[in-house]
Write a protein that holds these residues in place. Structure first.
Motif, PDB file in Angstrom:
ATOM      1  N   TRP A 128      -6.519  64.459 -40.057  1.00 45.47           N
ATOM      2  CA  TRP A 128      -6.055  65.120 -41.280  1.00 45.47           C
ATOM      3  C   TRP A 128      -6.204  64.273 -42.541  1.00 45.47           C
ATOM      4  O   TRP A 128      -6.323  64.811 -43.640  1.00 45.47           O
ATOM      5  CB  TRP A 128      -4.599  65.560 -41.117  1.00 45.47           C
ATOM      6  N   PHE A 129      -6.234  62.927 -42.398  1.00 43.41           N
ATOM      7  CA  PHE A 129      -6.181  62.089 -43.590  1.00 43.41           C
ATOM      8  C   PHE A 129      -7.312  61.075 -43.704  1.00 43.41           C
ATOM      9  O   PHE A 129      -7.355  60.327 -44.677  1.00 43.41           O
ATOM     10  CB  PHE A 129      -4.825  61.362 -43.642  1.00 43.41           C
ATOM     11  N   HIS A 130      -8.232  61.056 -42.749  1.00 40.85           N
ATOM     12  CA  HIS A 130      -9.338  60.100 -42.832  1.00 40.85           C
ATOM     13  C   HIS A 130     -10.691  60.760 -42.547  1.00 40.85           C
ATOM     14  O   HIS A 130     -11.600  60.114 -42.034  1.00 40.85           O
ATOM     15  CB  HIS A 130      -9.106  58.927 -41.876  1.00 40.85           C
ATOM     16  N   GLY A 131     -10.820  62.039 -42.864  1.00 38.88           N
ATOM     17  CA  GLY A 131     -12.128  62.680 -42.851  1.00 38.88           C
ATOM     18  C   GLY A 131     -12.542  63.388 -41.585  1.00 38.88           C
ATOM     19  O   GLY A 131     -13.603  64.024 -41.546  1.00 38.88           O
ATOM     20  N   GLY A 132     -11.738  63.304 -40.528  1.00 36.24           N
ATOM     21  CA  GLY A 132     -12.130  63.931 -39.274  1.00 36.24           C
ATOM     22  C   GLY A 132     -12.273  65.432 -39.365  1.00 36.24           C
ATOM     23  O   GLY A 132     -13.215  66.018 -38.810  1.00 36.24           O
ATOM     24  N   LYS A 133     -11.364  66.074 -40.072  1.00 32.89           N
ATOM     25  CA  LYS A 133     -11.398  67.533 -40.195  1.00 32.89           C
ATOM     26  C   LYS A 133     -12.643  68.006 -40.928  1.00 32.89           C
ATOM     27  O   LYS A 133     -13.312  68.962 -40.498  1.00 32.89           O
ATOM     28  CB  LYS A 133     -10.141  68.022 -40.911  1.00 32.89           C
ATOM     29  N   ASP A 134     -12.969  67.356 -42.042  1.00 32.73           N
ATOM     30  CA  ASP A 134     -14.124  67.786 -42.835  1.00 32.73           C
ATOM     31  C   ASP A 134     -15.421  67.696 -42.035  1.00 32.73           C
ATOM     32  O   ASP A 134     -16.276  68.594 -42.101  1.00 32.73           O
ATOM     33  CB  ASP A 134     -14.233  66.943 -44.105  1.00 32.73           C
ATOM     34  N   MET A 135     -15.574  66.613 -41.284  1.00 33.10           N
ATOM     35  CA  MET A 135     -16.787  66.474 -40.468  1.00 33.10           C
ATOM     36  C   MET A 135     -16.853  67.553 -39.402  1.00 33.10           C
ATOM     37  O   MET A 135     -17.914  68.138 -39.162  1.00 33.10           O
ATOM     38  CB  MET A 135     -16.824  65.084 -39.817  1.00 33.10           C
ATOM     39  N   TYR A 140     -19.246  72.403 -36.780  1.00 32.37           N
ATOM     40  CA  TYR A 140     -19.054  73.667 -36.064  1.00 32.37           C
ATOM     41  C   TYR A 140     -19.501  74.883 -36.868  1.00 32.37           C
ATOM     42  O   TYR A 140     -19.768  75.946 -36.288  1.00 32.37           O
ATOM     43  CB  TYR A 140     -17.593  73.804 -35.618  1.00 32.37           C
ATOM     44  N   ALA A 141     -19.627  74.737 -38.182  1.00 36.98           N
ATOM     45  CA  ALA A 141     -20.154  75.839 -38.984  1.00 36.98           C
ATOM     46  C   ALA A 141     -21.566  76.205 -38.540  1.00 36.98           C
ATOM     47  O   ALA A 141     -21.975  77.367 -38.595  1.00 36.98           O
ATOM     48  CB  ALA A 141     -20.137  75.465 -40.467  1.00 36.98           C
ATOM     49  N   ARG A 142     -22.315  75.225 -38.062  1.00 36.45           N
ATOM     50  CA  ARG A 142     -23.681  75.479 -37.579  1.00 36.45           C
ATOM     51  C   ARG A 142     -23.676  76.354 -36.332  1.00 36.45           C
ATOM     52  O   ARG A 142     -24.695  76.941 -35.971  1.00 36.45           O
ATOM     53  CB  ARG A 142     -24.374  74.157 -37.252  1.00 36.45           C
ATOM     54  N   HIS A 143     -22.526  76.415 -35.672  1.00 38.27           N
ATOM     55  CA  HIS A 143     -22.399  77.211 -34.454  1.00 38.27           C
ATOM     56  C   HIS A 143     -21.545  78.455 -34.669  1.00 38.27           C
ATOM     57  O   HIS A 143     -21.087  79.075 -33.709  1.00 38.27           O
ATOM     58  CB  HIS A 143     -21.816  76.343 -33.333  1.00 38.27           C
ATOM     59  N   ASN A 144     -21.342  78.784 -35.929  1.00 38.50           N
ATOM     60  CA  ASN A 144     -20.634  80.015 -36.289  1.00 38.50           C
ATOM     61  C   ASN A 144     -19.167  79.990 -35.860  1.00 38.50           C
ATOM     62  O   ASN A 144     -18.591  81.017 -35.516  1.00 38.50           O
ATOM     63  CB  ASN A 144     -21.341  81.233 -35.672  1.00 38.50           C
ATOM     64  N   ILE A 145     -18.562  78.790 -35.896  1.00 40.42           N
ATOM     65  CA  ILE A 145     -17.177  78.627 -35.463  1.00 40.42           C
ATOM     66  C   ILE A 145     -16.390  77.838 -36.509  1.00 40.42           C
ATOM     67  O   ILE A 145     -16.900  76.855 -37.065  1.00 40.42           O
ATOM     68  CB  ILE A 145     -17.092  77.890 -34.110  1.00 40.42           C
ATOM     69  N   VAL A 146     -15.147  78.271 -36.753  1.00 40.12           N
ATOM     70  CA  VAL A 146     -14.183  77.486 -37.518  1.00 40.12           C
ATOM     71  C   VAL A 146     -13.161  76.946 -36.519  1.00 40.12           C
ATOM     72  O   VAL A 146     -12.397  77.726 -35.932  1.00 40.12           O
ATOM     73  CB  VAL A 146     -13.486  78.333 -38.598  1.00 40.12           C
TER      74      VAL A 146
END
Length: 357
Positions: A128-135, A140-146
Motif C-alpha cells: 500500500w505504501f511502497h509501490g506494490g499496488k501500482d505495479m 494485471y490490466a494486461r490480462h483484463n483483471i483488476v
C-alpha cells in the motif's frame, strides 16, 4: 499485537467513510450482484472464510445493494481456475491465492507469497505504501483483471512428512505437493513436486500418491486431516511467510462501476485483510498443542536446512528475474523495502524468543 490494533482502527475509520457513502439516497447507488467463485472452501478458517466475511460486510454497508454470492470451489469453475475465468469474462469476479497463474504471470507468485520474504504486516506496508499496488494493477490490466488485496494470513507450515527431516538429502525424490515459488524451491533441492488441490490431498497422502505436502496454516491442515496420515509437521513456513489472497474483478466490469461502489469494495477488502490476519494469528497456538497431544511431532527445520533452502530460494528468484522484466522490478522493489525496513524490524520489536513473562 499493537500493529494489528492500529490496522483495525485505520480500517474501521475507512469503513465509516464507506458507510457514509452507502447512506446516500437509494437511487444514487447502483446495485451489484456477482457470483464470486473462491479457490478455497469457505469452511477453512482464515483461508476460506475471508471472502464470505467481506461479502457480509459489503451487504451491510451498502444496505443490500452490493451482493456477492460466494460460490464454493468446483461448483462453477475449477478451484485453480479463478484467474482464467475472470480474465476471459466467464465470471465477473473471483477470489484466489495469487500465484496459481505463475505460468502466465510469473510476478504473481511474488504477490501471493515470497519465500524468505515479507510477513503479512510487512507485505501490507510495501503493497500500500511502497509501490506494490501500482505495479500489480499495471501488470494485471494486461490480462483484463483488476486485483484487489483482500486477505493475508500467518505463515504456513513448511510441510507434513512421514519422517522427521534433519537434512535435505531426505527429500530427494520425495513426492511432495507444493505451489508457486515454493514448489520450484522444493524441486531445486530434489523433491518431485506436484500441484494438487486441497480437498484431494488427504486421500493422496493416505494412498501413498504423495509422501508429503504443504498446504496452509496448521488450523487448515487439521481440518483437512493431515495429522492422521503424516506425523511430522515442520515449521517455519519459509516458502510462504504470508499467504496473500486477492479479489479478481474483470476489468471491463470494474471500469463500469460507480466510484462509491468501488470504494466500498476496496474498503471491505482492507477489512478482510485485517480480519484474516487476526483470525489466523488467534488460532494457531491451540492447534499446535492439540497436534502434540495426538502424537504429532511439531519441529523447527534445522538451521543448516533452512540456510540451504534460502540459497536455493535466492537462485530460483534471481533466475526468474533474469527471464521476466516484471518479476525483476517487483522483486527489486520488495528487496529495497526489506533493506530499508530491516533496522526497524530488528530493533523495534522484542526478539521472538524473548520470554513472555
Amino acid at each position: 499485537m499493537v500493529h494489528l490494533s492500529r490496522a483495525v482502527r485505520g480500517i474501521g475509520a475507512a469503513a465509516i467513510v464507506a458507510a457514509t457513502l452507502a447512506a446516500a439516497p437509494a437511487g444514487a447507488q447502483e446495485r451489484v450482484r456477482w457470483g464470486v467463485p473462491i479457490a478455497f472452501g469457505s469452511n477453512l478458517t482464515a483461508l476460506g472464510d475471508t471472502l464470505p466475511y467481506v461479502a457480509q460486510q459489503l451487504n451491510r454497508m451498502s444496505g443490500g445493494r452490493i451482493n456477492f454470492i460466494v460460490q464454493e470451489p468446483g461448483s462453477v469453475i475449477p478451484a485453480l481456475g479463478v484467474f482464467d475465468a475472470v480474465s476471459e469474462g466467464k465470471v465477473d469476479a473471483g477470489y484466489s491465492w495469487m500465484g496459481y497463474e505463475i505460468g502466465k504471470v510469473p510476478s504473481s507468485a511474488l504477490y501471493g507469497a515470497t519465500p524468505f520474504g515479507m510477513e503479512a504486516l510487512e507485505f501490507s506496508a510495501w503493497y500500500w505504501f511502497h509501490g506494490g499496488k501500482d505495479m500489480l494493477l499495471e501488470i494485471y490490466a494486461r490480462h483484463n483483471i483488476v486485483p484487489i488485496f483482500c486477505g493475508a494470513i500467518a505463515p504456513e507450515g513448511a510441510g507434513w512428512f512421514r519422517q522427521q527431516i534433519t537434512n535435505l538429502d531426505q527429500v530427494r525424490g520425495l513426492r511432495f505437493r507444493a505451489a508457486g515459488l515454493g514448489g520450484r524451491i522444493w524441486e531445486r533441492v530434489g523433491a518431485s513436486v506436484q500441484l494438487i488441490p486441497g480437498p484431494e490431498l488427504y486421500q493422496a497422502l493416505e494412498r501413498g500418491v504423495l509422501d508429503g505436502t504443504e498446504f496452509s496454516l496448521p488450523t487448515v491442515d487439521e481440518q483437512l486431516g493431515f495429522q492422521r496420515v503424516a506425523k511430522f509437521l515442520h515449521l517455519p513456513g519459509f516458502h510462504q511467510p504470508t499467504t496473500n489472497q486477492f479479489l479478481y474483478v474483470n476489468k471491463g466490469v470494474w471500469d463500469k462501476l460507480q466510484e462509491p461502489t468501488k470504494a466500498m469494495i476496496e474498503t471491505a477488502c482492507q477489512a478482510g485483510v485485517a480480519f484474516a490476519m487476526a483470525r489466523a494469528e488467534a488460532l494457531q497456538g491451540a492447534v499446535l498443542a492439540k497436534f502434540k497431544a495426538e502424537g504429532v511431532t511439531v519441529a523447527r527445520l534445522p538451521e543448516d536446512v533452512l540456510k540451504r533452502l534460502q540459497e536455493a530460494t535466492n537462485a530460483v528468484l534471481d533466475e526468474q528475474a533474469a527471464r521476466d522484466a516484471d518479476f525483476k522490478r517487483v522483486l527489486d522493489s520488495m528487496r529495497k523495502f526489506q533493506d530499508e525496513h530491516q533496522a526497524w524490524k530488528q530493533l523495534g520489536y522484542l526478539p521472538r524468543d524473548w520470554p513472555i513473562r
